[in-house]
Scaffold this motif. Structure first.
Motif, mmCIF file in Angstrom:
data_model
loop_
_atom_site.group_PDB
_atom_site.id
_atom_site.type_symbol
_atom_site.label_atom_id
_atom_site.label_comp_id
_atom_site.label_asym_id
_atom_site.label_seq_id
_atom_site.Cartn_x
_atom_site.Cartn_y
_atom_site.Cartn_z
ATOM 1 N N VAL A 128 -16.627 -16.763 44.716
ATOM 2 C CA VAL A 128 -15.677 -17.539 45.507
ATOM 3 C C VAL A 128 -15.014 -16.590 46.499
ATOM 4 O O VAL A 128 -14.742 -15.427 46.177
ATOM 5 C CB VAL A 128 -14.622 -18.192 44.579
ATOM 6 C CG1 VAL A 128 -13.501 -18.826 45.371
ATOM 7 C CG2 VAL A 128 -15.268 -19.200 43.650
ATOM 8 N N GLU A 129 -14.767 -17.077 47.704
ATOM 9 C CA GLU A 129 -14.099 -16.260 48.708
ATOM 10 C C GLU A 129 -12.732 -15.817 48.175
ATOM 11 O O GLU A 129 -11.979 -16.619 47.619
ATOM 12 C CB GLU A 129 -13.914 -17.074 49.997
ATOM 13 C CG GLU A 129 -13.339 -16.279 51.131
ATOM 14 C CD GLU A 129 -13.149 -17.124 52.383
ATOM 15 O OE1 GLU A 129 -12.499 -16.619 53.298
ATOM 16 O OE2 GLU A 129 -13.632 -18.267 52.434
ATOM 17 N N LYS A 130 -12.421 -14.537 48.345
ATOM 18 C CA LYS A 130 -11.214 -13.953 47.757
ATOM 19 C C LYS A 130 -9.997 -14.186 48.650
ATOM 20 O O LYS A 130 -9.513 -13.290 49.322
ATOM 21 C CB LYS A 130 -11.409 -12.454 47.525
ATOM 22 C CG LYS A 130 -12.469 -12.141 46.509
ATOM 23 C CD LYS A 130 -12.643 -10.650 46.334
ATOM 24 C CE LYS A 130 -13.731 -10.351 45.322
ATOM 25 N NZ LYS A 130 -13.885 -8.926 45.094
ATOM 26 N N THR A 131 -9.499 -15.438 48.626
ATOM 27 C CA THR A 131 -8.271 -15.761 49.352
ATOM 28 C C THR A 131 -7.220 -16.197 48.348
ATOM 29 O O THR A 131 -7.556 -16.737 47.285
ATOM 30 C CB THR A 131 -8.488 -16.883 50.373
ATOM 31 O OG1 THR A 131 -8.837 -18.092 49.675
ATOM 32 C CG2 THR A 131 -9.583 -16.535 51.371
ATOM 33 N N PHE A 132 -5.964 -15.978 48.687
ATOM 34 C CA PHE A 132 -4.891 -16.385 47.788
ATOM 35 C C PHE A 132 -4.925 -17.893 47.558
ATOM 36 O O PHE A 132 -4.666 -18.369 46.460
ATOM 37 C CB PHE A 132 -3.524 -15.946 48.331
ATOM 38 C CG PHE A 132 -2.389 -16.333 47.425
ATOM 39 C CD1 PHE A 132 -2.215 -15.701 46.206
ATOM 40 C CD2 PHE A 132 -1.505 -17.333 47.790
ATOM 41 C CE1 PHE A 132 -1.178 -16.062 45.350
ATOM 42 C CE2 PHE A 132 -0.465 -17.693 46.952
ATOM 43 C CZ PHE A 132 -0.302 -17.054 45.732
ATOM 44 N N GLY A 133 -5.278 -18.646 48.591
ATOM 45 C CA GLY A 133 -5.364 -20.103 48.452
ATOM 46 C C GLY A 133 -6.371 -20.533 47.399
ATOM 47 O O GLY A 133 -6.114 -21.451 46.619
ATOM 48 N N ASN A 134 -7.527 -19.890 47.357
ATOM 49 C CA ASN A 134 -8.531 -20.227 46.339
ATOM 50 C C ASN A 134 -8.032 -19.905 44.935
ATOM 51 O O ASN A 134 -8.237 -20.682 43.998
ATOM 52 C CB ASN A 134 -9.836 -19.476 46.610
ATOM 53 C CG ASN A 134 -10.652 -20.114 47.708
ATOM 54 O OD1 ASN A 134 -10.492 -21.291 48.017
ATOM 55 N ND2 ASN A 134 -11.517 -19.325 48.316
ATOM 56 N N PHE A 135 -7.373 -18.757 44.789
ATOM 57 C CA PHE A 135 -6.869 -18.394 43.462
ATOM 58 C C PHE A 135 -5.689 -19.273 43.055
ATOM 59 O O PHE A 135 -5.530 -19.607 41.883
ATOM 60 C CB PHE A 135 -6.503 -16.909 43.417
ATOM 61 C CG PHE A 135 -7.710 -16.013 43.506
ATOM 62 C CD1 PHE A 135 -8.626 -15.950 42.469
ATOM 63 C CD2 PHE A 135 -7.954 -15.262 44.641
ATOM 64 C CE1 PHE A 135 -9.752 -15.146 42.546
ATOM 65 C CE2 PHE A 135 -9.071 -14.450 44.733
ATOM 66 C CZ PHE A 135 -9.984 -14.399 43.683
ATOM 67 N N LEU A 136 -4.875 -19.682 44.012
ATOM 68 C CA LEU A 136 -3.768 -20.597 43.715
ATOM 69 C C LEU A 136 -4.311 -21.963 43.297
ATOM 70 O O LEU A 136 -3.827 -22.576 42.344
ATOM 71 C CB LEU A 136 -2.858 -20.723 44.933
ATOM 72 C CG LEU A 136 -1.600 -21.554 44.742
ATOM 73 C CD1 LEU A 136 -0.708 -20.939 43.668
ATOM 74 C CD2 LEU A 136 -0.838 -21.662 46.053
ATOM 75 N N TYR A 137 -5.336 -22.429 43.993
ATOM 76 C CA TYR A 137 -5.991 -23.687 43.621
ATOM 77 C C TYR A 137 -6.550 -23.600 42.203
ATOM 78 O O TYR A 137 -6.334 -24.490 41.376
ATOM 79 C CB TYR A 137 -7.112 -24.009 44.617
ATOM 80 C CG TYR A 137 -8.063 -25.078 44.151
ATOM 81 C CD1 TYR A 137 -7.714 -26.422 44.218
ATOM 82 C CD2 TYR A 137 -9.306 -24.746 43.624
ATOM 83 C CE1 TYR A 137 -8.580 -27.402 43.783
ATOM 84 C CE2 TYR A 137 -10.179 -25.715 43.189
ATOM 85 C CZ TYR A 137 -9.820 -27.048 43.267
ATOM 86 O OH TYR A 137 -10.683 -28.019 42.825
ATOM 87 N N PHE A 138 -7.265 -22.521 41.912
ATOM 88 C CA PHE A 138 -7.828 -22.349 40.572
ATOM 89 C C PHE A 138 -6.711 -22.321 39.523
ATOM 90 O O PHE A 138 -6.819 -22.942 38.468
ATOM 91 C CB PHE A 138 -8.655 -21.061 40.496
ATOM 92 C CG PHE A 138 -9.164 -20.763 39.113
ATOM 93 C CD1 PHE A 138 -10.230 -21.477 38.587
ATOM 94 C CD2 PHE A 138 -8.564 -19.800 38.328
ATOM 95 C CE1 PHE A 138 -10.695 -21.224 37.302
ATOM 96 C CE2 PHE A 138 -9.020 -19.534 37.043
ATOM 97 C CZ PHE A 138 -10.084 -20.248 36.531
ATOM 98 N N SER A 139 -5.624 -21.628 39.828
ATOM 99 C CA SER A 139 -4.497 -21.553 38.908
ATOM 100 C C SER A 139 -3.888 -22.940 38.683
ATOM 101 O O SER A 139 -3.577 -23.313 37.547
ATOM 102 C CB SER A 139 -3.434 -20.599 39.465
ATOM 103 O OG SER A 139 -2.327 -20.534 38.613
ATOM 104 N N GLY A 140 -3.748 -23.711 39.747
ATOM 105 C CA GLY A 140 -3.173 -25.049 39.626
ATOM 106 C C GLY A 140 -4.005 -25.982 38.773
ATOM 107 O O GLY A 140 -3.488 -26.670 37.894
#
Length: 148
Positions: free
Chosen positions: A86-98
């Motif tokens: 997965v592209e390493k952006t804060f948005g992607n990790f925040l989405y995954f966390s949510g």
């Protein structure tokens, strides 16, 4: 020319329906928070807000943790036969966390490496915190009944 007219009508109808749906959701939430018709209702706005902000803080904190851990290694893969990262952006990790804290995940992103352990901890917190909220609300209602 006729197709352009139909497309515009469909977009306008879609926008109206989206607006009506948002208004409906807002009315439903307003009703939920203001309806006092149940005399034995023990909804505690303080507990609700506390739960909301704790879950929000945990979501942001875990999102940041995943983002920082991703500097060292791959943490998320796309759930397909190729397993591309997965592209390493804060948005992607925040989405995954949510989606991890609010459910068991959608399955579009799969944790790998140390993210698997942290995803399990986060999912457990997402399950246990609301449960603790309801237990607290129920114990408060029993305390009120005993005093009366």
């Amino acid at each position: 020319m006729e197709n352009i007219g139909k497309g515009m009508v469909l977009r306008m109808a879609s926008s109206i329906l989206i607006g009506m749906t948002i208004v409906y959701l807002l009315i439903t939430l307003y009703y939920f928070f203001t309806n006092k018709s149940f005399k034995d209702s023990y909804f505690s706005p303080v507990l609700f807000y506390k739960l909301f902000f704790v879950l929000l803080s945990l979501t942001l904190g875990f999102g940041l943790l995943y983002y920082l851990l991703s500097f060292n290694e791959q943490l998320l893969s796309i759930n397909d036969p190729y397993g591309d990262p997965v592209e390493k952006t804060f948005g992607n990790f925040l989405y995954f966390s949510g989606v991890t804290i609010l459910s068991v995940g959608y399955g579009d992103m799969v944790p790998v490496g140390p993210a698997r352990f942290f995803a399990l901890i986060e999912a457990s917190l997402g399950l246990l915190l609301p449960t603790a909220y309801f237990i607290k609300a129920l114990s408060s209602s029993k305390d009120k009944e005993e005093k009366e």
